[in-house]
Motif scaffolding. Structure first.
Motif, short mmCIF file in Angstrom:
data_model
loop_
_atom_site.label_atom_id
_atom_site.label_comp_id
_atom_site.label_asym_id
_atom_site.label_seq_id
_atom_site.Cartn_x
_atom_site.Cartn_y
_atom_site.Cartn_z
N LEU A 74 34.71 16.72 19.23
CA LEU A 74 34.70 15.36 18.55
C LEU A 74 33.78 14.78 19.46
N THR A 75 33.76 15.00 20.79
CA THR A 75 33.47 14.09 22.00
C THR A 75 32.30 14.59 21.62
N ALA A 76 31.22 15.40 21.90
CA ALA A 76 30.69 16.42 21.61
C ALA A 76 29.95 15.64 20.04
N PHE A 77 30.60 15.79 18.73
CA PHE A 77 29.53 15.20 17.40
C PHE A 77 29.72 13.66 17.70
N ALA A 78 30.75 13.15 18.52
CA ALA A 78 30.53 11.19 18.36
C ALA A 78 29.56 10.70 19.11
N ARG A 79 29.35 11.50 20.24
CA ARG A 79 28.56 11.40 21.09
C ARG A 79 26.91 10.41 20.29
N PRO A 80 25.94 10.86 19.89
CA PRO A 80 24.90 10.78 19.22
C PRO A 80 25.11 9.61 18.51
N LEU A 81 26.28 9.65 17.41
CA LEU A 81 26.95 8.60 16.30
C LEU A 81 26.82 7.19 17.26
N ALA A 82 27.64 7.05 17.88
CA ALA A 82 28.06 6.27 19.56
C ALA A 82 26.79 5.34 20.01
N LEU A 154 35.60 11.19 11.06
CA LEU A 154 34.04 11.36 12.09
C LEU A 154 33.20 11.37 10.74
N ALA A 155 33.88 12.82 10.10
CA ALA A 155 32.96 13.25 9.41
C ALA A 155 32.21 12.29 8.48
N ALA A 156 33.18 11.60 8.28
CA ALA A 156 32.81 10.73 7.19
C ALA A 156 32.03 9.29 7.82
N LEU A 157 32.03 9.01 8.87
CA LEU A 157 31.50 8.39 10.08
C LEU A 157 30.20 8.13 9.84
N ALA A 158 29.60 9.44 9.77
CA ALA A 158 28.54 10.04 10.69
C ALA A 158 27.72 9.77 9.41
N PRO A 159 27.50 10.02 8.14
CA PRO A 159 26.63 9.64 7.64
C PRO A 159 26.32 8.45 7.21
N ILE A 160 27.96 7.13 6.77
CA ILE A 160 27.54 6.05 6.91
C ILE A 160 27.11 5.58 7.92
N ILE A 161 27.18 5.73 9.11
CA ILE A 161 26.24 5.44 10.63
C ILE A 161 24.47 5.33 10.07
N THR A 162 24.73 6.81 9.80
CA THR A 162 23.12 7.37 10.06
C THR A 162 22.65 6.56 9.00
N ILE A 163 23.01 6.62 7.95
CA ILE A 163 21.86 5.98 6.70
C ILE A 163 22.39 4.88 7.17
N GLY A 164 23.52 3.75 7.69
CA GLY A 164 23.29 2.64 7.31
C GLY A 164 22.27 2.22 8.46
N GLY A 165 22.50 2.53 9.20
CA GLY A 165 21.43 2.53 11.01
C GLY A 165 22.70 1.91 11.80
#
Length: 225
Positions: A74-82, A154-165
């Motif tokens: 979880l930590t490694a996946f969340a890091r670039p999103l954070a 986190l799987a749901a938030l990832a595209p929301i964060i990256t698409i929306g910036g």
């Protein structure tokens, strides 16, 4: 691949095809965290006719990612999103024309105000594209808020964060402060404003429609959790 099954059922939030469990690409059982999500994923499998088309099974794909890619670390996946906390879209404003400046303030200031109170942080807002560092406490607290979520969130938030910036907008959506359509529009405010002013480009319209489809599926997953 052709549809090879006749019946789709749900048992203990696992998806069964003719009584056999569906497995992720990494061969884990596809077991969902909520009954609502399990039924929605099952509906995607039921809807397949002839050839199975993964492009029409977005909830299945996101659930596979949650189990195979996110859950192991979880930590490694969340890091670039954070990291989006350091350069959140909502903190970078136009300086002209006045109409766009006002529209950004109207759409974005309420979310920054919400996040300021929700997480007890301060934001540095600037004009233009030159990087303006956020306070260290702001980055830390927003990162902690993201890290508190489980693999499926986190799987749901990832595209929301990256698409929306915007990490702020994604967290607001996760906490139901804003709805999915409004969130997509406010994170594409500049593009939509330009399109209304100068007219819509066919390729840009198709690209935005594709992004919104991915964004909407991720938001749907959030809602089913």
């Amino acid at each position: 691949m052709k549809r090879f099954y006749k019946q789709v059922t749900v048992a203990d939030r696992a998806i069964l095809l003719d009584g056999k469990p569906v497995r992720t690409p990494a061969r884990a059982e596809l077991i969902l965290p909520t009954s609502a999500l399990a039924e929605a994923v099952a509906a995607e499998w039921r809807a397949q006719e002839g050839e199975i088309d993964p492009r029409t099974m977005r909830l299945t794909g996101l659930s596979n990612a949650a189990i195979d890619r996110v859950a192991p670390d979880l930590t490694a996946f969340a890091r670039p999103l954070a990291a989006y906390a350091e350069s959140d879209l909502l903190c970078y404003r136009a300086d002209v024309p006045p109409e766009l400046v006002a529209r950004q303030a109207e759409a974005w200031d309420p979310l920054l105000d919400w996040a300021s109170h929700r997480f007890d942080v301060h934001f540095t807002v600037t004009s233009g594209i030159i990087h303006a560092p956020q306070p260290e406490a702001t980055i830390t607290r927003l990162s902690q808020a993201l890290a508190a979520y489980d693999a499926f969130h986190l799987a749901a938030l990832a595209p929301i964060i990256t698409i929306g910036g915007s990490l702020v907008a994604a967290l607001a959506l996760a906490e139901k402060e804003v709805d999915p359509d409004s969130t997509f529009d406010l994170t594409h405010l500049d593009e939509l404003w330009q399109a209304r002013r100068w007219g819509e480009d066919r390729l840009a319209l198709a690209a935005r429609a594709s992004r919104k489809s991915d964004f909407t599926a991720a938001a749907q997953l959030l809602g089913l959790l």
